[in-house]
Enzyme design. Sequence first.
Site, PDB file in Angstrom:
ATOM      1  N   PHE A 206       0.851  -1.204  -0.124  1.00 61.26           N
ATOM      2  CA  PHE A 206       0.048  -0.177   0.007  1.00 61.26           C
ATOM      3  C   PHE A 206       1.081   1.282  -0.031  1.00 61.26           C
ATOM      4  O   PHE A 206       1.603   1.415   0.977  1.00 61.26           O
ATOM      5  CB  PHE A 206      -1.038  -0.078   1.341  1.00 61.26           C
ATOM      6  CG  PHE A 206      -1.841   1.212   1.473  1.00 61.26           C
ATOM      7  CD1 PHE A 206      -2.956   1.341   0.494  1.00 61.26           C
ATOM      8  CD2 PHE A 206      -1.314   2.075   2.281  1.00 61.26           C
ATOM      9  CE1 PHE A 206      -3.488   2.687   0.848  1.00 61.26           C
ATOM     10  CE2 PHE A 206      -2.339   3.489   2.592  1.00 61.26           C
ATOM     11  CZ  PHE A 206      -3.283   3.540   1.689  1.00 61.26           C
TER      12      PHE A 206
ATOM     13  N   TRP B 282       0.619  -4.628   2.408  1.00 65.78           N
ATOM     14  CA  TRP B 282      -0.847  -4.861   1.725  1.00 65.78           C
ATOM     15  C   TRP B 282      -1.667  -5.864   2.722  1.00 65.78           C
ATOM     16  O   TRP B 282      -1.164  -6.934   2.976  1.00 65.78           O
ATOM     17  CB  TRP B 282      -0.775  -5.182   0.518  1.00 65.78           C
ATOM     18  CG  TRP B 282      -2.217  -5.188  -0.274  1.00 65.78           C
ATOM     19  CD1 TRP B 282      -2.991  -6.540  -0.363  1.00 65.78           C
ATOM     20  CD2 TRP B 282      -2.807  -4.211  -0.812  1.00 65.78           C
ATOM     21  NE1 TRP B 282      -4.175  -6.062  -0.814  1.00 65.78           N
ATOM     22  CE2 TRP B 282      -4.142  -4.705  -1.253  1.00 65.78           C
ATOM     23  CE3 TRP B 282      -2.272  -2.842  -0.911  1.00 65.78           C
ATOM     24  CZ2 TRP B 282      -5.191  -3.737  -1.726  1.00 65.78           C
ATOM     25  CZ3 TRP B 282      -3.413  -1.905  -1.478  1.00 65.78           C
ATOM     26  CH2 TRP B 282      -4.738  -2.451  -1.973  1.00 65.78           C
ATOM     27  N   MET B 283      -2.760  -5.588   3.066  1.00 61.95           N
ATOM     28  CA  MET B 283      -3.773  -6.467   3.805  1.00 61.95           C
ATOM     29  C   MET B 283      -4.962  -6.726   3.100  1.00 61.95           C
ATOM     30  O   MET B 283      -5.660  -5.611   2.845  1.00 61.95           O
ATOM     31  CB  MET B 283      -4.166  -5.843   5.295  1.00 61.95           C
ATOM     32  CG  MET B 283      -3.077  -5.642   6.290  1.00 61.95           C
ATOM     33  SD  MET B 283      -2.538  -7.514   6.745  1.00 61.95           S
ATOM     34  CE  MET B 283      -1.179  -7.335   7.795  1.00 61.95           C
TER      35      MET B 283
ATOM     36  N   GLY C 273      -8.566  -7.856   3.324  1.00 59.56           N
ATOM     37  CA  GLY C 273      -9.614  -7.771   4.497  1.00 59.56           C
ATOM     38  C   GLY C 273     -10.725  -6.818   4.319  1.00 59.56           C
ATOM     39  O   GLY C 273     -11.260  -6.763   2.831  1.00 59.56           O
TER      40      GLY C 273
ATOM     41  N   ASP D 296     -12.265  10.531  13.695  1.00 56.88           N
ATOM     42  CA  ASP D 296     -12.890   9.973  12.818  1.00 56.88           C
ATOM     43  C   ASP D 296     -13.317   8.446  12.908  1.00 56.88           C
ATOM     44  O   ASP D 296     -12.701   7.760  12.042  1.00 56.88           O
ATOM     45  CB  ASP D 296     -12.416  10.302  11.485  1.00 56.88           C
ATOM     46  CG  ASP D 296     -13.378  10.003  10.192  1.00 56.88           C
ATOM     47  OD1 ASP D 296     -14.732   9.983  10.727  1.00 56.88           O
ATOM     48  OD2 ASP D 296     -12.999  10.110   9.188  1.00 56.88           O
TER      49      ASP D 296
END
Length: 267
Positions: A32, A70-71, A73, A159
Amino acid sequence: MNLNLENGWQVLPIDGDTGTAYMGINKDERVFLKRNSSPFLAALSIEHIVPRLIWTKTMVSGDTLTAQEWMNGRCLAKDEMCSEEVTSLLYRVHHSELLKKMLLQIGGQIVTPYELLNRYFRGLDSDLRRHPLLKSVANQLRACQPKLERSNYEVCHGDLNHKNWLMSDSEKLYLVDWESAIIADPAMDISMLMCQYVPRNSWYQWLNQYAKGNLTEDLCERVEWYAKLYLLLNIKNSRMRGRFHEMNQDIVKLNEFSNKKLSNGKG
């Protein structure tokens, strides 16, 4: 966009982002990629709050590029926000000395109850200013602000939308998108999440789970204060955007909160 990576990398923009996030692919490796991430990312990675930071590079353009593991999910569903995994991760965020030290070092904003109240009153529509319930609640909040010492302020995400909670395929939970991070009373973060996702009659149980069985009356009172302010700010924002149905829903919710105090799991 040409990110000037080594040969063999394919860079694909991630849909829905603002042109700063990409997937980098090189043979069987995926990462990512993000341009100009905050240095705060390194501390989040060390604390295992976000996917692992692999490297940081300064590009020819002067931009900083970071690569994270990188995941695969999914985002949490709204009804999963009451889970123990969520309360445990949020507790770790609110009690990390490393995160607090790093955010302060890079000039993280410190936000007080007084400043948040000013955000509500600043530019407030005259109809909302005269609304009996809103006027009464706002005046009560102004007269009785939380007294938590600034030394006890912690890192707050700012947030806590369910879409910012990522559950990996290996069942590891991460909290991402830290652009709104501040130093404040953790009750601010907690109230934001609870107002959105936790049924009112489950607030005491959720808070006690967060506090690991050591829930105090002071935390309950601070959460109540910030929850009412959160609703006031939402009402103001909905009015400005012409979202009157959402505004009225929050007014109803605020009225319910004002008439029933949080206590003994029967809030």
